[in-house]
Design a protein around this motif. Structure first.
Motif, PDB file in Angstrom:
ATOM      1  N   ARG A 108       0.866  -1.175   0.000  1.00 11.06           N
ATOM      2  CA  ARG A 108       0.000   0.000   0.000  1.00 11.06           C
ATOM      3  C   ARG A 108       0.901   1.223   0.000  1.00 11.06           C
ATOM      4  O   ARG A 108       2.016   1.204   0.520  1.00 11.06           O
ATOM      5  CB  ARG A 108      -0.929   0.015   1.197  1.00 11.06           C
ATOM      6  CG  ARG A 108      -0.226   0.096   2.520  1.00 11.06           C
ATOM      7  CD  ARG A 108      -1.222   0.163   3.693  1.00 11.06           C
ATOM      8  NE  ARG A 108      -0.528   0.063   4.948  1.00 11.06           N
ATOM      9  CZ  ARG A 108       0.110   1.057   5.544  1.00 11.06           C
ATOM     10  NH1 ARG A 108       0.149   2.241   5.009  1.00 11.06           N
ATOM     11  NH2 ARG A 108       0.705   0.881   6.704  1.00 11.06           N
ATOM     12  N   SER A 109       0.412   2.269  -0.608  1.00 13.83           N
ATOM     13  CA  SER A 109       1.198   3.499  -0.675  1.00 13.83           C
ATOM     14  C   SER A 109       1.277   4.151   0.693  1.00 13.83           C
ATOM     15  O   SER A 109       0.306   4.133   1.456  1.00 13.83           O
ATOM     16  CB  SER A 109       0.561   4.486  -1.647  1.00 13.83           C
ATOM     17  OG  SER A 109       0.655   4.003  -2.946  1.00 13.83           O
ATOM     18  N   GLN A 110       2.420   4.734   0.979  1.00 16.74           N
ATOM     19  CA  GLN A 110       2.624   5.454   2.227  1.00 16.74           C
ATOM     20  C   GLN A 110       3.280   6.788   1.906  1.00 16.74           C
ATOM     21  O   GLN A 110       4.448   6.823   1.512  1.00 16.74           O
ATOM     22  CB  GLN A 110       3.516   4.646   3.172  1.00 16.74           C
ATOM     23  CG  GLN A 110       3.791   5.319   4.492  1.00 16.74           C
ATOM     24  CD  GLN A 110       2.538   5.514   5.311  1.00 16.74           C
ATOM     25  OE1 GLN A 110       1.730   4.604   5.443  1.00 16.74           O
ATOM     26  NE2 GLN A 110       2.359   6.690   5.846  1.00 16.74           N
ATOM     27  N   PRO A 111       2.531   7.884   2.008  1.00 17.36           N
ATOM     28  CA  PRO A 111       3.170   9.181   1.745  1.00 17.36           C
ATOM     29  C   PRO A 111       4.242   9.476   2.796  1.00 17.36           C
ATOM     30  O   PRO A 111       4.190   8.962   3.908  1.00 17.36           O
ATOM     31  CB  PRO A 111       2.022  10.177   1.844  1.00 17.36           C
ATOM     32  CG  PRO A 111       0.839   9.446   2.341  1.00 17.36           C
ATOM     33  CD  PRO A 111       1.151   7.988   2.382  1.00 17.36           C
ATOM     34  N   PHE A 112       5.204  10.279   2.401  1.00 14.00           N
ATOM     35  CA  PHE A 112       6.233  10.686   3.358  1.00 14.00           C
ATOM     36  C   PHE A 112       6.624  12.131   3.081  1.00 14.00           C
ATOM     37  O   PHE A 112       6.414  12.649   2.000  1.00 14.00           O
ATOM     38  CB  PHE A 112       7.458   9.764   3.307  1.00 14.00           C
ATOM     39  CG  PHE A 112       8.145   9.702   1.974  1.00 14.00           C
ATOM     40  CD1 PHE A 112       9.197  10.555   1.674  1.00 14.00           C
ATOM     41  CD2 PHE A 112       7.743   8.774   1.026  1.00 14.00           C
ATOM     42  CE1 PHE A 112       9.829  10.497   0.449  1.00 14.00           C
ATOM     43  CE2 PHE A 112       8.381   8.701  -0.204  1.00 14.00           C
ATOM     44  CZ  PHE A 112       9.424   9.563  -0.492  1.00 14.00           C
ATOM     45  N   ASP A 113       7.139  12.765   4.109  1.00 11.89           N
ATOM     46  CA  ASP A 113       7.531  14.160   4.012  1.00 11.89           C
ATOM     47  C   ASP A 113       8.953  14.282   3.476  1.00 11.89           C
ATOM     48  O   ASP A 113       9.790  13.421   3.710  1.00 11.89           O
ATOM     49  CB  ASP A 113       7.464  14.844   5.386  1.00 11.89           C
ATOM     50  CG  ASP A 113       6.042  14.976   5.896  1.00 11.89           C
ATOM     51  OD1 ASP A 113       5.140  15.154   5.063  1.00 11.89           O
ATOM     52  OD2 ASP A 113       5.836  14.879   7.113  1.00 11.89           O
ATOM     53  N   VAL A 114       9.180  15.349   2.774  1.00 18.14           N
ATOM     54  CA  VAL A 114      10.510  15.679   2.283  1.00 18.14           C
ATOM     55  C   VAL A 114      10.830  17.076   2.789  1.00 18.14           C
ATOM     56  O   VAL A 114      10.003  17.978   2.688  1.00 18.14           O
ATOM     57  CB  VAL A 114      10.550  15.648   0.739  1.00 18.14           C
ATOM     58  CG1 VAL A 114      11.909  16.098   0.219  1.00 18.14           C
ATOM     59  CG2 VAL A 114      10.211  14.256   0.233  1.00 18.14           C
ATOM     60  N   GLY A 115      12.008  17.222   3.356  1.00 19.44           N
ATOM     61  CA  GLY A 115      12.421  18.527   3.842  1.00 19.44           C
ATOM     62  C   GLY A 115      13.312  19.225   2.826  1.00 19.44           C
ATOM     63  O   GLY A 115      13.902  18.589   1.951  1.00 19.44           O
ATOM     64  N   LYS A 116      13.388  20.528   2.944  1.00 19.62           N
ATOM     65  CA  LYS A 116      14.258  21.310   2.066  1.00 19.62           C
ATOM     66  C   LYS A 116      14.994  22.327   2.923  1.00 19.62           C
ATOM     67  O   LYS A 116      14.397  23.016   3.739  1.00 19.62           O
ATOM     68  CB  LYS A 116      13.433  22.028   0.996  1.00 19.62           C
ATOM     69  CG  LYS A 116      14.276  22.895   0.069  1.00 19.62           C
ATOM     70  CD  LYS A 116      13.484  23.468  -1.087  1.00 19.62           C
ATOM     71  CE  LYS A 116      12.673  24.658  -0.670  1.00 19.62           C
ATOM     72  NZ  LYS A 116      12.056  25.354  -1.820  1.00 19.62           N
TER      73      LYS A 116
END
Length: 126
Positions: A108-116
């Motif tokens: 199943r898809s799992q969104p994740f955060d990306v930092g900048k």
């Protein structure tokens, strides 16, 4: 599938066997062997579905950066580098490539955060 033929431990993942395993799971893989970031950008332009990155941390990072903000795309990976730090972070460093391919169908898809971070030398995603 992005297959980095120059990744550290890629020899343990024969391309033909990997392709056969993906087909056995019901996938119709389109395979691109590259370690060129310019070519990678062209390959991933407009792509939809599951993108499987096979290589090291650099391959995974380069692929993920080109997929940022896209909808309709999922990213999976098979660690085949030297350090495989991302695989260690996700706890999959000891999984065989066969087990990873075998699990792709039921994931199943799992969104994740990306930092900048932005600084004097520019921007960097993490």
């Amino acid at each position: 599938m992005i297959y980095n033929q120059n990744a550290g431990s890629i020899k343990s993942i024969p391309r033909e066997e990997l392709e056969a395993a993906l087909k056995a799971q019901g996938f119709d893989p389109v395979i691109h062997s590259t370690d060129s970031e310019e070519e990678l950008a062209q390959v991933l332009d407009g792509i939809q579905g599951i993108v499987l990155a096979v290589g090291g941390d650099g391959t995974l990072r380069a692929t993920a950066l080109r997929l940022l903000g896209r909808s309709g795309v999922e990213l999976a990976f098979i660690p085949a580098g030297t350090a495989n730090n991302v695989a260690h972070a996700f706890g999959v460093q000891d999984m065989s490539w066969q087990d990873i391919v075998g699990g792709l169908k039921g994931t199943r898809s799992q969104p994740f955060d990306v930092g900048k971070v932005t600084g004097p030398i520019g921007e960097c995603y993490f």
